[in-house]
Design a protein around this motif. Structure first.
Motif, short mmCIF file in Angstrom:
data_model
loop_
_atom_site.label_atom_id
_atom_site.label_comp_id
_atom_site.label_asym_id
_atom_site.label_seq_id
_atom_site.Cartn_x
_atom_site.Cartn_y
_atom_site.Cartn_z
N SER A 158 0.82 -1.22 0.00
CA SER A 158 0.00 0.00 0.00
C SER A 158 0.85 1.26 0.00
O SER A 158 0.42 2.31 -0.46
CB SER A 158 -0.94 0.00 1.21
N SER A 159 2.08 1.19 0.49
CA SER A 159 2.88 2.41 0.59
C SER A 159 3.39 2.90 -0.76
O SER A 159 3.39 4.09 -1.05
CB SER A 159 4.05 2.20 1.55
N SER A 160 3.84 1.97 -1.62
CA SER A 160 4.48 2.39 -2.87
C SER A 160 3.48 2.78 -3.96
O SER A 160 3.79 3.62 -4.79
CB SER A 160 5.36 1.25 -3.41
N TYR A 161 2.33 2.13 -3.98
CA TYR A 161 1.48 2.26 -5.16
C TYR A 161 0.16 2.99 -4.91
O TYR A 161 -0.74 2.96 -5.74
CB TYR A 161 1.25 0.88 -5.78
N LYS A 162 0.09 3.66 -3.76
CA LYS A 162 -1.10 4.45 -3.43
C LYS A 162 -1.29 5.53 -4.49
O LYS A 162 -0.31 6.18 -4.88
CB LYS A 162 -0.90 5.09 -2.05
N GLY A 163 -2.50 5.72 -4.92
CA GLY A 163 -2.77 6.77 -5.91
C GLY A 163 -2.45 6.36 -7.33
O GLY A 163 -2.45 7.19 -8.25
N SER A 164 -2.15 5.07 -7.53
CA SER A 164 -1.84 4.61 -8.89
C SER A 164 -3.09 4.61 -9.77
O SER A 164 -4.20 4.74 -9.29
CB SER A 164 -1.22 3.21 -8.83
N GLY A 165 -2.88 4.48 -11.09
CA GLY A 165 -4.00 4.34 -12.02
C GLY A 165 -4.39 5.59 -12.76
O GLY A 165 -5.47 5.66 -13.35
N GLY A 166 -3.53 6.60 -12.78
CA GLY A 166 -3.88 7.86 -13.44
C GLY A 166 -3.41 7.99 -14.88
O GLY A 166 -3.39 9.10 -15.42
N ASN A 167 -3.06 6.88 -15.51
CA ASN A 167 -2.48 6.99 -16.85
C ASN A 167 -3.45 7.60 -17.88
O ASN A 167 -3.03 8.37 -18.75
CB ASN A 167 -1.99 5.62 -17.33
N GLU A 168 -4.73 7.29 -17.77
CA GLU A 168 -5.70 7.87 -18.71
C GLU A 168 -5.70 9.40 -18.61
O GLU A 168 -5.68 10.10 -19.62
CB GLU A 168 -7.11 7.30 -18.44
N ASN A 169 -5.69 9.91 -17.40
CA ASN A 169 -5.61 11.36 -17.18
C ASN A 169 -4.32 11.94 -17.77
O ASN A 169 -4.33 13.00 -18.38
CB ASN A 169 -5.60 11.66 -15.67
N PHE A 170 -3.22 11.25 -17.56
CA PHE A 170 -1.92 11.69 -18.05
C PHE A 170 -1.93 11.75 -19.58
O PHE A 170 -1.42 12.70 -20.19
CB PHE A 170 -0.85 10.74 -17.52
N LEU A 171 -2.52 10.73 -20.20
CA LEU A 171 -2.61 10.72 -21.67
C LEU A 171 -3.51 11.86 -22.15
O LEU A 171 -3.25 12.47 -23.20
CB LEU A 171 -3.13 9.36 -22.17
N GLN A 172 -4.57 12.17 -21.38
CA GLN A 172 -5.44 13.31 -21.74
C GLN A 172 -4.66 14.63 -21.64
O GLN A 172 -4.83 15.52 -22.48
CB GLN A 172 -6.67 13.36 -20.81
N PHE A 173 -3.83 14.74 -20.62
CA PHE A 173 -2.97 15.93 -20.49
C PHE A 173 -2.08 16.07 -21.73
O PHE A 173 -1.98 17.16 -22.32
CB PHE A 173 -2.11 15.82 -19.22
N ILE A 174 -1.47 14.96 -22.15
CA ILE A 174 -0.60 15.00 -23.33
C ILE A 174 -1.39 15.40 -24.58
O ILE A 174 -0.98 16.27 -25.34
CB ILE A 174 0.11 13.64 -23.53
N ALA A 175 -2.55 14.75 -24.75
CA ALA A 175 -3.32 14.95 -25.99
C ALA A 175 -3.96 16.34 -26.05
O ALA A 175 -3.98 16.98 -27.11
CB ALA A 175 -4.40 13.87 -26.11
N THR A 176 -4.50 16.81 -24.93
CA THR A 176 -5.32 18.04 -24.99
C THR A 176 -4.59 19.30 -24.52
O THR A 176 -5.05 20.40 -24.77
CB THR A 176 -6.61 17.88 -24.15
N GLU A 177 -3.46 19.13 -23.82
CA GLU A 177 -2.76 20.32 -23.32
C GLU A 177 -1.32 20.41 -23.84
O GLU A 177 -0.91 21.43 -24.39
CB GLU A 177 -2.78 20.33 -21.79
#
Lengths: 289, 289
Positions: free
Chosen positions: B129-148
């Motif tokens: 739980s310590s290392s991977y908390k908050g994981s799973g944001g790749n879709e958002n990151f790809l949206q940042f790349i594509a739209t911003e």
């Protein structure tokens, strides 16, 4: 008056948009790890020589540390690449080699400096007086390195005694020539696609003559070739000859590696060959830490 | 007076020595090809993001030319390396690839941005739980790349439409996830040692589900692994599975290459893998010139 208010409002919002854009994107200069250009006067060569110097970033724990040195020929071509490799491969999270100093020697008269004999013969053994006039100055160039460049570098930078000599093409020829004629100058030698065709394969003959079977040569030596006319090219045949000669000599202490890159050209090969050469030379480094 | 003359002579010769040394050795700053650090505000990610930008040197003949773009994850690690490759491999005397723009994306929350699912499982499938908390944001990151990010880069730099997405480890995972979920975002994908172990091999399962046998996927895809625990490691087994899956799917138009580097570690591998990936992606480039 109302119109004026409107305009003012419009102007205000325009200002806000501009301000927001200015806030939302800012540009600065990217800072590369610093390197220097040092110009020295060479009495041996009777000219000014320019060398590029890249030192590792030193943290407080390393303040008194000293570093091995790579002396790289054709500095104008491959200095930035090797500086990059040195920095990356010695990072605390990579640790594939020690921090090292890279000295990139810039050329003045390349053919003069990097060829071991005066010859006007081209790679087919035919006379070419225009390209190779003034060749054969490698001994002088090595004297410049040994008696002028090395002392200056040792005086001004935190060097340790371990030194590597690295070159490509004519630079590779020069590296092998140094190994044969002044082996004590360096601890490790890199010859990326050395131009062994030079002067009717002069250095192949010298390799066979100078290295006595079973004698000691406590050095590391990396040599390679790419796809330089296919598997029947004189480049590839000559590198195979060099490899066979070294195998036959059974030299005590010589740790050597030959790599052939069939998918690389004469000019793309150095990128991967210099990386492999550093990996080879420092293969046991991690084990001693 | 005699003493004074002597001293003066001594002082003069000292001055000459100093002057000669100053003349015989001078040091300047080495100038790397310039790069920029651009900071933009991302609404999608609700934070400031920093990207490194390296543009090719343009001569007068190229003033109106536009260039392909590499979007590189883990910009802090590999930006300078790829900028170096891009410059060297596109030189007029090397000509192994076109001049390209390198965009290195600096990390803020790496695990959040580069993982495709929220998971707390480590590479052995056990909870961490310590290392991977908050994981799973790749879709958002790809949206940042594509739209911003992409619109900002296209607005400010001389881009042509051809784009490459490149990443290592979690960055490799993100590259494959983009190929599966938004294939049209890029023309070529590089995944150096992708962390296919993520979330019980989630992306291996997705690869099998999303890619229909015999369907069209007009992309280039380079993937690789190093020696990450030997030939029985989960890294190597997973990469072999990915390779087998792609072979089985017989996708129309997909040009892919798998490279295994048994002598490289997880951290040294990117040096040679990014070089091989660029060589692969631009292998036919010279033929069209």
């Amino acid at each position: 008056m109302k119109l004026l208010t409107c305009s003012f409002r419009w102007l205000t919002s325009l200002f806000l948009v501009v301000a927001f854009q200015a806030h939302s994107q800012s540009t600065q200069t990217y800072t590369y790890p610093p390197s220097e250009v040092v110009t020295i006067h060479s009495k041996v060569l009777n000219e000014e020589r320019k060398v590029y110097v890249h030192c590792p970033k030193v943290d407080s724990a390393d303040v008194n540390k000293r570093f091995p040195v790579v002396y790289l020929m054709d500095g104008d071509n491959h200095f930035a690449l090797l500086a990059q490799y040195a920095d990356y491969l010695s990072r605390p999270d990579v640790l594939a080699m020690p921090k090292i100093i890279i000295i990139g020697i810039s050329n003045t008269k390349r053919t003069r400096d990097l060829t071991p004999t005066n010859s006007l013969l081209n790679y087919e053994g035919k006379p070419d007086s225009s390209s190779y006039k003034g060749s054969g100055g490698n001994e002088n160039f090595l004297q410049f390195i040994a008696t002028e460049l090395m002392p200056m570098i040792n005086k001004n930078y935190k060097t340790e005694p371990y030194k590597i000599f690295a070159g490509h093409s004519f630079g590779g020829l020069s590296s092998l020539n140094c190994l044969l004629t002044h082996p004590d100058l360096f601890d490790a030698y890199i010859a990326v696609s050395p131009s062994l065709w030079w002067n009717n394969e002069y250095l192949l003959r010298m390799t066979d003559e100078k290295l006595k079977t079973g004698s000691a040569l406590n050095k590391m030596f990396f040599y390679s070739d790419g796809n330089e006319g296919g598997s029947n090219s004189f480049f590839h045949k000559n590198l195979l000859k060099l490899d066979a000669t070294l195998a036959k000599k059974k030299l005590k202490g010589l740790d050597y590696l030959y790599k052939h890159y069939p998918t690389e050209t004469h000019m793309t090969e150095p990128v991967v060959a210099y990386f492999d050469a550093l990996r080879f030379i420092f293969k046991d480094w991690g084990k001693h830490r």
